[in-house]
Design an enzyme around this catalytic site. Structure first.
Site, short mmCIF file in Angstrom:
data_model
loop_
_atom_site.label_atom_id
_atom_site.label_comp_id
_atom_site.label_asym_id
_atom_site.label_seq_id
_atom_site.Cartn_x
_atom_site.Cartn_y
_atom_site.Cartn_z
N HIS A 28 0.83 -1.20 0.00
CA HIS A 28 0.00 0.00 0.00
C HIS A 28 0.87 1.25 0.00
O HIS A 28 0.36 2.38 0.09
CB HIS A 28 -0.91 -0.03 1.24
CG HIS A 28 -2.06 0.91 1.18
ND1 HIS A 28 -2.22 1.96 2.05
CD2 HIS A 28 -3.14 0.97 0.33
CE1 HIS A 28 -3.32 2.61 1.77
NE2 HIS A 28 -3.89 2.04 0.73
N ASP A 84 -0.06 17.98 19.08
CA ASP A 84 0.48 19.11 19.84
C ASP A 84 1.19 20.14 18.96
O ASP A 84 2.07 20.87 19.44
CB ASP A 84 1.43 18.63 20.94
CG ASP A 84 0.69 17.95 22.08
OD1 ASP A 84 -0.55 17.96 22.08
OD2 ASP A 84 1.37 17.39 22.96
N HIS A 132 -9.39 11.53 1.15
CA HIS A 132 -8.41 10.43 1.11
C HIS A 132 -7.14 10.75 1.89
O HIS A 132 -6.13 10.06 1.77
CB HIS A 132 -8.07 10.09 -0.34
CG HIS A 132 -7.50 8.72 -0.52
ND1 HIS A 132 -6.14 8.48 -0.68
CD2 HIS A 132 -8.08 7.49 -0.55
CE1 HIS A 132 -5.93 7.19 -0.81
NE2 HIS A 132 -7.08 6.56 -0.73
N ASP A 161 16.81 10.43 -8.04
CA ASP A 161 18.26 10.65 -7.87
C ASP A 161 18.72 10.39 -6.44
O ASP A 161 19.80 10.84 -6.04
CB ASP A 161 18.64 12.08 -8.27
CG ASP A 161 18.45 12.33 -9.76
OD1 ASP A 161 18.38 11.35 -10.53
OD2 ASP A 161 18.36 13.51 -10.17
N LYS A 172 -4.31 11.12 4.87
CA LYS A 172 -3.82 10.25 5.94
C LYS A 172 -2.75 11.03 6.71
O LYS A 172 -1.55 10.88 6.48
CB LYS A 172 -3.24 8.97 5.33
CG LYS A 172 -4.19 8.26 4.35
CD LYS A 172 -3.47 7.25 3.50
CE LYS A 172 -4.25 6.82 2.29
NZ LYS A 172 -5.55 6.22 2.56
N LYS A 184 3.20 4.38 -1.07
CA LYS A 184 3.25 5.35 -2.18
C LYS A 184 4.58 6.10 -2.06
O LYS A 184 4.71 7.03 -1.26
CB LYS A 184 2.09 6.33 -2.10
CG LYS A 184 0.74 5.75 -2.51
CD LYS A 184 -0.06 5.31 -1.35
CE LYS A 184 -1.47 4.87 -1.77
NZ LYS A 184 -2.23 4.32 -0.63
#
Length: 425
Positions: free
Chosen positions: A166, A350, A343, A173, A345, A168
């Site tokens: 999952h 704090d 979508h 470089d 995440k 991404k």
């Protein structure tokens, strides 16, 4: 009679094999934390930094520059620009790569760099990217791009089909990295302006922590291909690029799957003032609920933004709503994003500690999927993410305890049923 006996035996063997495979996939994942994490120190203290660096694996490194990219109009141009400027290597790992304009643009950019002599390595999940145009794959391979599918459907992979990458990750470089929530697909294009264009955030990073991101890609690349990528092209000497302390860490079944859950639990336990969670899929278990409730009892404000009427997996929304009762009674604020599919995440604690990446707040991400997150310890960066969170909050609708309790029995029953499947959602 003999023929019937053979058919019966064959059917029995087949049924047993299916049962074994089903159990193997449903039970895939490591032992998770099953007791609430006690609050012993606060976010940003030396003990917190030591704990996160020791338990999660790689150290929190100073000298990074992390930039938030909001929605496809900012995200895809930045990623494509980095690809087109690549000189020594490109490594890309994604869960979703679908046919369409976005997929075509990435294919063309990677093909052009490969034809220019830049080593390009692409890995996508076999199931998550099931809608990829095979012409893209053939075109990339013809240009010299090394393409790998994670856990393709084969007879020898049946026992672990439930395990998906999952992650991404894009590293260019060995110096510039990207991670967050976006897939390479058209729903992420645009600016979250309508239900056809999703709301998401991705992050660009330069500095020493990019090597940790490259190492995260390499874990799965070796697993799938057996090929070790190393040397100056992939791991150059990295100088300070900014003021952000950052860390990239991973989780995977059989290789520290509990790390992601631990990161969330330790962060929540260390909160002294506020916790802000943006979650595309939010299905907490008992220990996660107890840890959030303990934070609320300490006087910590907990705000959570989740998808509202627009969601790509209604079954997950049902399972999520089944868990809200205890949190709402304890004082948590739950808000549903209204304009489009949400979508994101992101967790902000704090206004010092921010965690972003591919991970959802659910059992699948915490124990079954291969995930990778970027953690940033910096007040200025956290304040900027809070402003983005607040902007999302303004177009979200708060769900009250009274509303949650008064929903119809048919909805409650449906949500309870979906909650029983929460570990597989």
């Amino acid at each position: 009679m003999k023929k019937k006996t053979l058919i019966t035996i064959a059917a029995s063997v087949l049924a047993s094999a299916v049962a074994v495979l089903l159990v193997a996939n449903l039970s895939l994942g490591d032992k998770r934390v099953d007791e609430r994490v006690v609050s012993l120190y606060e976010v940003g203290t030396p003990q917190f930094v030591r704990t996160m660096g020791s338990i999660l694996g790689p150290a929190i490194l100073p000298g990074n520059r992390v930039q938030a990219l909001v929605n496809g109009d900012e995200i895809f141009p930045a990623m494509l620009e980095a690809i087109r400027d690549a000189r020594s290597s490109i490594t890309l790992e994604t869960y979703i790569w679908w046919s369409g304009d976005v997929g075509r643009r990435f294919t063309q950019a990677l093909v052009e760099r490969a034809q220019a002599g830049v080593p390009v390595h692409v890995m996508f999940d076999a199931i998550g990217s099931g809608r990829i145009d095979e012409h893209y794959v053939a075109e990339m391979q013809a240009a010299g791009v090394q393409v790998a599918r994670y856990n393709p459907f084969r007879w020898y992979t049946l026992a672990r089909m439930n395990n998906r990458t999952h992650r991404k990750l894009l590293v260019v470089d060995g110096r510039i990295g990207f991670t967050g929530g976006v897939g390479i697909a058209d729903p992420w294009s645009g600016n979250g302006e309508n239900p056809q264009h999703w709301r998401d955030t991705h992050f660009r990073i330069e500095g020493p922590a990019v090597a940790q991101m490259q190492a995260a890609f390499l874990q799965n690349w070796i697993e799938v291909t057996g090929n070790v990528l190393h040397g100056e092209a992939y791991f150059p000497a990295l100088e300070r690029s900014g003021t952000h302390a950052a860390q990239v860490f991973t989780s995977a079944p059989g290789a520290g799957a509990e790390s992601m859950q631990l990161m969330y639990l330790l962060s929540i336990a260390a909160a002294a003032h506020d916790i802000r969670i943006s979650a595309a899929y939010f299905v907490p278990d008992d220990v996660e609920i107890d840890t959030l409730k303990a934070a609320l009892e300490r006087g910590v404000r907990v705000q959570i933004i989740l998808p509202g009427p627009h969601i790509d997996a209604e079954v997950v929304r049902r399972a999520s709503r089944a868990t809200w009762g205890e949190l709402l009674r304890a004082g948590a604020e739950i808000h549903e994003y209204q304009p489009t599919m949400y979508h994101c995440k992101v967790m902000i604690v704090d206004e010092q500690w921010v965690s972003v990446g591919s991970t959802n707040f659910d059992t699948r991400s915490f124990s079954v999927n291969d995930e990778a997150n970027l953690n940033v310890l910096d007040q200025g960066f956290a304040a900027a993410q809070r402003r983005i969170f607040d902007a999302d909050l303004r177009v979200s609708r708060r769900v009250s305890l009274r509303e949650w309790e008064s929903r119809p029995w048919s909805e409650k029953l449906h949500e309870y049923a979906m909650g029983l499947l929460s570990s597989q959602l």
